[in-house]
Enzyme design. Structure first.
Site, mmCIF file in Angstrom:
data_model
loop_
_atom_site.group_PDB
_atom_site.id
_atom_site.type_symbol
_atom_site.label_atom_id
_atom_site.label_comp_id
_atom_site.label_asym_id
_atom_site.label_seq_id
_atom_site.Cartn_x
_atom_site.Cartn_y
_atom_site.Cartn_z
ATOM 1 N N LYS A 22 0.830 -1.214 0.000
ATOM 2 C CA LYS A 22 0.000 0.000 0.000
ATOM 3 C C LYS A 22 0.862 1.261 0.000
ATOM 4 O O LYS A 22 0.636 2.174 -0.790
ATOM 5 C CB LYS A 22 -0.905 0.008 1.245
ATOM 6 N N ASN A 23 1.849 1.305 0.900
ATOM 7 C CA ASN A 23 2.630 2.538 1.065
ATOM 8 C C ASN A 23 3.597 2.789 -0.086
ATOM 9 O O ASN A 23 4.256 3.823 -0.122
ATOM 10 C CB ASN A 23 3.389 2.511 2.396
ATOM 11 N N CYS A 117 -4.992 12.810 13.539
ATOM 12 C CA CYS A 117 -5.641 11.515 13.381
ATOM 13 C C CYS A 117 -5.465 10.734 14.660
ATOM 14 O O CYS A 117 -4.890 11.238 15.630
ATOM 15 C CB CYS A 117 -5.100 10.767 12.177
ATOM 16 N N ARG A 122 0.288 14.714 13.527
ATOM 17 C CA ARG A 122 0.773 14.469 12.161
ATOM 18 C C ARG A 122 0.744 15.695 11.247
ATOM 19 O O ARG A 122 0.013 15.738 10.258
ATOM 20 C CB ARG A 122 0.004 13.316 11.521
ATOM 21 N N ASP A 307 4.718 0.682 12.201
ATOM 22 C CA ASP A 307 3.515 0.022 11.680
ATOM 23 C C ASP A 307 3.391 -1.439 12.127
ATOM 24 O O ASP A 307 2.414 -2.105 11.779
ATOM 25 C CB ASP A 307 3.482 0.087 10.147
ATOM 26 N N ARG A 399 -8.668 -0.457 4.795
ATOM 27 C CA ARG A 399 -7.812 0.549 4.170
ATOM 28 C C ARG A 399 -6.453 -0.056 3.830
ATOM 29 O O ARG A 399 -5.806 0.383 2.894
ATOM 30 C CB ARG A 399 -7.582 1.732 5.128
HETATM 31 C C1 UD1 Z 1 4.301 6.980 6.585
HETATM 32 C C2 UD1 Z 1 3.475 5.739 6.348
HETATM 33 C C3 UD1 Z 1 2.912 5.215 7.675
HETATM 34 C C4 UD1 Z 1 4.039 5.018 8.687
HETATM 35 C C5 UD1 Z 1 4.918 6.262 8.795
HETATM 36 C C6 UD1 Z 1 6.159 6.050 9.660
HETATM 37 C C7 UD1 Z 1 2.616 6.088 4.107
HETATM 38 C C8 UD1 Z 1 1.437 6.393 3.245
HETATM 39 N N1 UD1 Z 1 2.389 6.081 5.433
HETATM 40 O O1 UD1 Z 1 3.447 7.991 7.111
HETATM 41 O O2 UD1 Z 1 2.257 3.983 7.430
HETATM 42 O O3 UD1 Z 1 3.502 4.730 9.957
HETATM 43 O O4 UD1 Z 1 5.361 6.682 7.492
HETATM 44 O O5 UD1 Z 1 6.910 4.993 9.164
HETATM 45 O O6 UD1 Z 1 3.698 5.830 3.628
HETATM 46 N N2 UD1 Z 1 6.183 14.878 10.860
HETATM 47 C C9 UD1 Z 1 6.216 16.248 11.129
HETATM 48 N N3 UD1 Z 1 6.094 17.131 10.089
HETATM 49 C C10 UD1 Z 1 5.941 16.713 8.786
HETATM 50 C C11 UD1 Z 1 5.929 15.326 8.521
HETATM 51 C C12 UD1 Z 1 6.054 14.426 9.574
HETATM 52 O O7 UD1 Z 1 6.340 16.651 12.278
HETATM 53 O O8 UD1 Z 1 5.839 17.564 7.902
HETATM 54 C C13 UD1 Z 1 6.297 13.890 11.967
HETATM 55 C C14 UD1 Z 1 5.047 13.037 12.152
HETATM 56 O O9 UD1 Z 1 4.079 13.683 12.939
HETATM 57 C C15 UD1 Z 1 5.631 11.795 12.802
HETATM 58 C C16 UD1 Z 1 7.012 11.671 12.151
HETATM 59 O O10 UD1 Z 1 7.303 12.952 11.618
HETATM 60 O O11 UD1 Z 1 5.762 11.984 14.185
HETATM 61 C C17 UD1 Z 1 7.123 10.639 11.051
HETATM 62 O O12 UD1 Z 1 6.025 10.762 10.170
HETATM 63 P P1 UD1 Z 1 6.098 10.439 8.616
HETATM 64 O O13 UD1 Z 1 7.290 9.578 8.315
HETATM 65 O O14 UD1 Z 1 5.953 11.705 7.854
HETATM 66 O O15 UD1 Z 1 4.780 9.564 8.430
HETATM 67 P P2 UD1 Z 1 3.906 9.504 7.117
HETATM 68 O O16 UD1 Z 1 4.788 9.759 5.942
HETATM 69 O O17 UD1 Z 1 2.682 10.321 7.290
#
Ligand code: UD1
Length: 419
Positions: A22-23, A117, A122, A307, A399
């Site tokens: 999925k990711n 969420c 996030r 995850d 999902r």
């Molecule tokens: C992706 C994965 C999700 C997984 C996560 C961590 C997808 C679609 N989803 O989510 O399944 O659990 O990686 O491996 O690939 N953060 C900020 N600012 C930002 C972006 C992130 O503060 O602009 C923080 C987030 O709140 C979190 C951390 O960084 O605490 C890591 O998040 P991130 O790697 O961005 O997760 P996703 O990409 O949303």
């Protein structure tokens, strides 16, 4: 709202095939926005999030052509609306992945700002800051990220303060069409980032260093179409292996990539599982033994994936000994703990740590799924409970897990979906 009814007490046994990741599929679908030519993507998983992403492309004026083998052809030359509406973004945060490609190719993009969420606030500030550094004008107003650029984005040096998976992917996609070189430092090293980079390379992008923390992209004026097959889902693979360990069973997962699951396989061995791997399969055998509790700490790849944390909590719930799980990626990812305690587990949360003392067995109860991976952990808890468990709100599971009840049934589980 669909529910899953599980009659626990069966050791899982048998063989299943891993679905496409999925990711990985989500950013690759977003990457089709980078070219006017047709991109053909195969091995898509049959999931609600994939349908949402196809719907999002559809809402922009694209007509994705999907066949019965779940291969899709996308041609973005018909884009007429450069916007991702709130109605879709609120059901899937990964919609933010269209921001970089839309902006890079069409010079303009509007994406609804994702809210918080179930697992934390996030934010997407790092995506926005990086694109601004590449020359984008971005304002956040009326609940939307409104971005535009005069001409092409410019290559830049981006340093991410935090490792962000979709942030890295957004900037990587945008950089493929930028003018000049982009260097992404402290980039995410997740296998799905590598899969996206390989797809972009097949589309004509020039990328080096994917899979390390420094990715270098030399921008091109345009990309072309390609055919690409999505990598297997490591999180789905791991979930079935953990379910097998928790139920003292023996399961083989085919069509997967053992090299993407190293941290997880090591923990399963520590729990007492015998693991065998081939080029594209993994087999776990507990030889009927009760698992031993394991301690782990989540962190970005190649460390233990967040995850897969909740599923290990379910295994620890019925293991021998005490396991301590520390979550360092998300701020609030222990919702499953309270549900499992209602099933007789002994888990104590303190800050970002949960201490789990294994009990001989859980008691089935009605429980509620709160997010995707937490729901999978409740299914595992249901499988090890000694009577009936009803998992509510399983749209979260749909999902991210393809036909979970059918795959579990193939492994002997007594599980069925109720309307
Ligand atoms: C992706 C994965 C999700 C997984 C996560 C961590 C997808 C679609 N989803 O989510 O399944 O659990 O990686 O491996 O690939 N953060 C900020 N600012 C930002 C972006 C992130 O503060 O602009 C923080 C987030 O709140 C979190 C951390 O960084 O605490 C890591 O998040 P991130 O790697 O961005 O997760 P996703 O990409 O949303």
């Amino acid at each position: 709202m669909d529910k899953l009814l599980i009659q626990g007490g069966v050791s899982l046994s048998g063989e299943i095939r891993a679905a496409g990741a999925k990711n990985s599929a989500l950013p690759i679908l977003a990457a089709t926005l980078l070219t006017d030519e047709t991109v053909k993507i195969s091995n898509l998983p049959h999931l609600y999030d994939i349908t949402t992403m196809l719907e999002l492309l559809g809402s922009m004026g694209i007509e994705p052509m999907l066949d019965e083998t779940l291969t899709v052809e996308v041609n973005a030359s018909t884009v007429s609306k450069l916007s991702a509406p709130y109605a879709l973004v609120k059901t899937m945060r990964a919609s933010i992945l269209v921001l970089g490609p839309m902006l890079a190719h069409f010079g303009q993009a509007e994406v609804a700002l994702p809210g918080g969420c179930a697992i934390g606030s996030r934010p997407v500030n790092l995506h926005i800051q990086a694109l601004q550094k590449m020359g984008a004008n971005i304002v956040v107003e009326d609940g939307y990220i409104k971005a535009s650029v005069d001409g092409r984005l410019k290559g830049a040096r981006i340093f991410f303060d935090l490792v962000t998976v979709t942030g890295t992917e957004n900037v990587l996609m945008a950089a493929t069409l930028a003018d000049g070189q982009t260097i992404i430092e402290n980039a995410a090293k997740e296998p799905e980032v590598v899969d996206l980079a390989n797809c972009l390379i097949a589309m004509g992008a020039e990328i080096k260093g994917h899979g390390t923390d420094t990715i270098v992209v030399n921008g091109k004026p345009r990309l072309h179409g390609c055919s690409y097959s999505v990598m297997p889902d490591r999180i789905e693979t791991g979930t079935y292996l953990i379910a097998a360990a928790a139920t003292r069973g023996r399961v083989r997962v085919k069509d997967t990539v053992p090299g993407t699951l190293e941290a997880v396989l090591l923990k399963l061995e520590e729990a007492g599982a015998q693991i065998q791997v081939g080029e594209d399969w993994i087999e776990l055998d507990m030889h009927g033994k009760r698992p031993k509790a394991v301690s782990l700490r989540t962190a970005p790849h190649p460390a233990f994936p967040t995850d897969m944390q909740a599923q290990f909590a379910a295994m620890n719930a019925v293991a021998s000994g005490v396991g301590i799980i520390t979550e360092t990626v998300f701020e609030n990812r222990f919702m499953h703990v309270h549900e499992m305690n209602r099933m007789g587990a002994s888990m104590q949360v303190q800050g970002n740590t949960v201490t789990i003392t294994g009990v001989p067995t859980l008691r089935g109860a009605p429980v509620m799924a709160t997010d995707l991976r937490a729901s999978a952990s409740l299914v595992i808890a249901g499988l090890v409970a000694d009577n009936e468990t009803l998992v509510d709100r399983i749209y979260h599971i749909d999902r991210g897990y393809e036909c979970i009840e059918e795959k579990m049934q193939l492994l002997g589980a007594r599980i069925r979906r109720l309307p």
